[in-house]
Design a protein around this motif. Structure first.
Motif, PDB file in Angstrom:
ATOM      1  N   ASP A 145      -2.176   4.459   3.359  1.00 25.48           N
ATOM      2  CA  ASP A 145      -3.135   5.530   3.654  1.00 25.48           C
ATOM      3  C   ASP A 145      -3.142   6.630   2.594  1.00 25.48           C
ATOM      4  O   ASP A 145      -4.090   7.412   2.513  1.00 25.48           O
ATOM      5  N   ILE A 146      -2.085   6.701   1.802  1.00 26.76           N
ATOM      6  CA  ILE A 146      -1.902   7.852   0.908  1.00 26.76           C
ATOM      7  C   ILE A 146      -3.023   8.021  -0.107  1.00 26.76           C
ATOM      8  O   ILE A 146      -3.582   9.124  -0.237  1.00 26.76           O
ATOM      9  N   PRO A 147      -3.420   6.975  -0.863  1.00 26.06           N
ATOM     10  CA  PRO A 147      -4.451   7.193  -1.894  1.00 26.06           C
ATOM     11  C   PRO A 147      -5.766   7.723  -1.335  1.00 26.06           C
ATOM     12  O   PRO A 147      -6.443   8.525  -1.981  1.00 26.06           O
ATOM     13  N   VAL A 148      -6.132   7.295  -0.143  1.00 25.08           N
ATOM     14  CA  VAL A 148      -7.423   7.696   0.435  1.00 25.08           C
ATOM     15  C   VAL A 148      -7.305   9.006   1.208  1.00 25.08           C
ATOM     16  O   VAL A 148      -8.125   9.918   1.036  1.00 25.08           O
ATOM     17  N   MET A 149      -6.282   9.131   2.060  1.00 27.40           N
ATOM     18  CA  MET A 149      -6.219  10.238   3.010  1.00 27.40           C
ATOM     19  C   MET A 149      -5.485  11.466   2.500  1.00 27.40           C
ATOM     20  O   MET A 149      -5.830  12.599   2.857  1.00 27.40           O
ATOM     21  N   ALA A 150      -4.457  11.276   1.676  1.00 27.45           N
ATOM     22  CA  ALA A 150      -3.638  12.423   1.268  1.00 27.45           C
ATOM     23  C   ALA A 150      -4.440  13.536   0.584  1.00 27.45           C
ATOM     24  O   ALA A 150      -4.237  14.717   0.885  1.00 27.45           O
ATOM     25  N   PRO A 151      -5.375  13.224  -0.336  1.00 27.77           N
ATOM     26  CA  PRO A 151      -6.132  14.316  -0.967  1.00 27.77           C
ATOM     27  C   PRO A 151      -6.892  15.179   0.029  1.00 27.77           C
ATOM     28  O   PRO A 151      -7.010  16.394  -0.157  1.00 27.77           O
ATOM     29  N   TYR A 152      -7.393  14.561   1.104  1.00 28.65           N
ATOM     30  CA  TYR A 152      -8.142  15.331   2.104  1.00 28.65           C
ATOM     31  C   TYR A 152      -7.220  16.231   2.921  1.00 28.65           C
ATOM     32  O   TYR A 152      -7.576  17.367   3.242  1.00 28.65           O
ATOM     33  N   THR A 199       8.387  11.793  -3.683  1.00 25.40           N
ATOM     34  CA  THR A 199       7.832  10.900  -2.666  1.00 25.40           C
ATOM     35  C   THR A 199       6.638  10.137  -3.231  1.00 25.40           C
ATOM     36  O   THR A 199       6.214  10.370  -4.370  1.00 25.40           O
ATOM     37  N   LEU A 200       6.081   9.239  -2.419  1.00 24.97           N
ATOM     38  CA  LEU A 200       4.898   8.481  -2.826  1.00 24.97           C
ATOM     39  C   LEU A 200       3.666   9.373  -2.932  1.00 24.97           C
ATOM     40  O   LEU A 200       2.647   8.961  -3.506  1.00 24.97           O
ATOM     41  N   ILE A 201       3.734  10.566  -2.359  1.00 24.28           N
ATOM     42  CA  ILE A 201       2.677  11.569  -2.535  1.00 24.28           C
ATOM     43  C   ILE A 201       3.105  12.419  -3.722  1.00 24.28           C
ATOM     44  O   ILE A 201       4.072  13.183  -3.622  1.00 24.28           O
ATOM     45  N   PRO A 202       2.450  12.306  -4.883  1.00 22.72           N
ATOM     46  CA  PRO A 202       2.963  12.913  -6.115  1.00 22.72           C
ATOM     47  C   PRO A 202       3.268  14.408  -6.021  1.00 22.72           C
ATOM     48  O   PRO A 202       4.211  14.884  -6.644  1.00 22.72           O
ATOM     49  N   LEU A 235       3.932   9.062   4.715  1.00 25.16           N
ATOM     50  CA  LEU A 235       5.001   8.347   4.032  1.00 25.16           C
ATOM     51  C   LEU A 235       5.400   7.094   4.815  1.00 25.16           C
ATOM     52  O   LEU A 235       5.946   6.155   4.237  1.00 25.16           O
ATOM     53  N   GLU A 236       5.117   7.077   6.124  1.00 27.77           N
ATOM     54  CA  GLU A 236       5.405   5.900   6.943  1.00 27.77           C
ATOM     55  C   GLU A 236       4.295   4.860   6.842  1.00 27.77           C
ATOM     56  O   GLU A 236       4.483   3.706   7.226  1.00 27.77           O
ATOM     57  N   ILE A 237       3.108   5.284   6.343  1.00 27.80           N
ATOM     58  CA  ILE A 237       1.981   4.360   6.182  1.00 27.80           C
ATOM     59  C   ILE A 237       1.459   4.537   4.764  1.00 27.80           C
ATOM     60  O   ILE A 237       0.401   5.120   4.520  1.00 27.80           O
ATOM     61  N   PRO A 238       2.203   4.057   3.768  1.00 31.54           N
ATOM     62  CA  PRO A 238       1.868   4.356   2.367  1.00 31.54           C
ATOM     63  C   PRO A 238       0.483   3.908   1.929  1.00 31.54           C
ATOM     64  O   PRO A 238      -0.089   4.502   1.016  1.00 31.54           O
TER      65      PRO A 238
END
Length: 308
Positions: free
Chosen positions: A159-166, A30-33, A154-157
Motif C-alpha cells: 500500500d505504501i507507494p500509492v497511499m503513503a503520499p496521501y 523504514t519502507l516509507i522513506p 508498514l504491515e501492508i507494504p
C-alpha cells in the motif's frame, strides 16, 4: 467510547507498531522513506544532532530537546515540529527495558507543504513573518489518527507507494491547522522572511567551515545585517555565529568519533585556525576536551548502539 479511551487505544497501537518495527535500540529507517522509528531502553545523556524539518511524535517515554538556551519537552500527549535545520541537544528522560522510549520522526518536504497550502483555503500569509523554528504542541485526535494510519502501512507494504503520499499530505495539513505551527507555513512561502532565513541556514550548514560574513549573508537574503540578525535569532534562538559554532563542533565530534582524525586536524577541517581555541570551545559545549570526550563516548555509547 469516550475520546480519552479512543486516544489511549490509538496510542497503544502506535506503541505496538514501533515496538515491532524497531526491535533494538537506535534509529531505524523504514519502507516509507520519510519515516524513521526510534527506540531506547534507557535514559540517555544529551545527544547532539541537527534536526531537519520534521514532525516528531513520542508513543512511549519522554524527551527533552535543547535549542540554544531553551528546552522543549514532549511525550505521548504532545508533538514537536521542526521547521528548519536546527542544531540541538536531545536527551531521553523517560525510558526503561520494560517500557522503552518509542518515537517516530516524519521528515517534511517544503514542496509538499507548499502544495498543501496552495490546495487549502489557508493560502494567506501569517500575520507573523517568522517565529521559532522548533515548536511543541498538544496532540490532537485527527493528527494522531493520520499518523497511526501511516505507520500501519508498514504491515501492508504494497500500500505504501500509492497511499503513503496521501496520508503524509493529510498529516501536513493537520499540522498546519495548528496556529502554533504558523512558522512552518512561512518557511515554505517563497519570498517570506522565514523562507529567506531558511536559505541562510541552508548555506551555513553547507559552508560551515568557511569564514562567516554577515554582510554577504544579508545581501543574499535581501535584508539589512541587523534584520538578518534579528530574524535569524527569532527562528533559531541563537545568532548566526553561535549557530555556525554548534554546527562546526558537532561535525568535529563526528569526525573524531567515526574517523581517525586528530583533534588539531578535525579543528582545521571544520574551520578553526587555532587548535587551542577549538579545544576550549569543544570543552565548553560537550563538557570535556576532545580526546577525553571521545574516549568516554567510545567506552559508553558505541557498545550499546547509541540512541537518537
Amino acid at each position: 467510547m469516550r475520546m480519552d479511551e479512543m486516544s489511549f487505544k490509538r496510542n497503544r497501537e502506535l506503541v505496538r507498531l514501533i515496538d515491532r518495527f524497531a526491535e533494538h535500540d537506535g534509529t531505524h529507517e523504514t519502507l516509507i522513506p520519510a519515516l524513521r522509528l526510534i527506540r531506547a531502553s534507557r535514559i540517555s545523556e544529551p545527544v547532539y544532532s541537527v534536526y531537519e524539518p520534521s514532525l516528531c511524535i513520542v508513543a512511549q517515554g519522554s524527551k527533552v530537546v535543547m535549542l540554544g538556551k531553551e528546552s522543549f519537552q514532549y511525550d505521548p500527549d504532545s508533538y514537536l515540529t521542526a521547521s528548519v535545520h536546527l542544531p540541538i541537544a536531545g536527551q531521553i528522560i523517560v525510558a526503561s527495558r520494560e517500557a522503552p522510549y518509542l518515537s517516530l520522526q516524519l521528515q517534511f518536504d517544503m514542496t509538499q507543504i507548499l502544495e498543501v497550502i496552495q490546495a487549502s483555503e489557508h493560502t494567506g500569509r501569517s500575520k507573523r513573518e517568522s517565529g521559532r523554528g522548533l515548536v511543541v504542541s498538544r496532540m490532537n485526535d485527527t493528527l494522531h489518527d493520520a499518523v497511526l494510519r501511516l505507520v500501519k502501512m508498514l504491515e501492508i507494504p504494497q500500500d505504501i507507494p500509492v497511499m503513503a503520499p496521501y496520508v503524509i499530505r493529510e498529516i501536513i495539513y493537520r499540522v498546519l491547522q495548528n496556529d502554533q505551527n504558523a512558522a512552518l507555513k512561512t518557511f515554505a512561502l517563497i519570498g517570506s522572511h522565514a523562507q529567506r532565513i531558511a536559505k541562510v541556514i541552508e548555506r551555513l550548514n553547507r559552508d560551515f567551515a568557511l569564514p562567516l560574513r554577515i554582510d554577504e549573508l544579508a545581501e543574499e537574503a535581501r535584508m539589512s545585517a541587523s534584520s538578518l540578525y534579528d530574524y535569524f535569532k527569532e527562528v533559531t534562538g541563537m545568532s548566526p555565529i553561535q549557530y555556525q559554532k554548534q554546527i562546526r563542533l558537532q561535525e568535529a565530534r563526528r569526525l573524531l568519533l567515526t574517523e581517525t582524525s586528530e583533534a588539531a586536524e578535525a579543528a582545521f577541517q571544520v574551520g578553526y585556525e587555532s587548535p587551542s581555541h577549538f579545544s576550549r570551545e569543544y570543552a565548553r559545549m560537550f563538557g570535556l576536551p576532545p580526546v577525553r570526550d571521545i574516549r568516554r563516548l567510545r567506552a559508553t555509547l558505541l557498545p550499546s548502539g547509541g540512541t537518537s
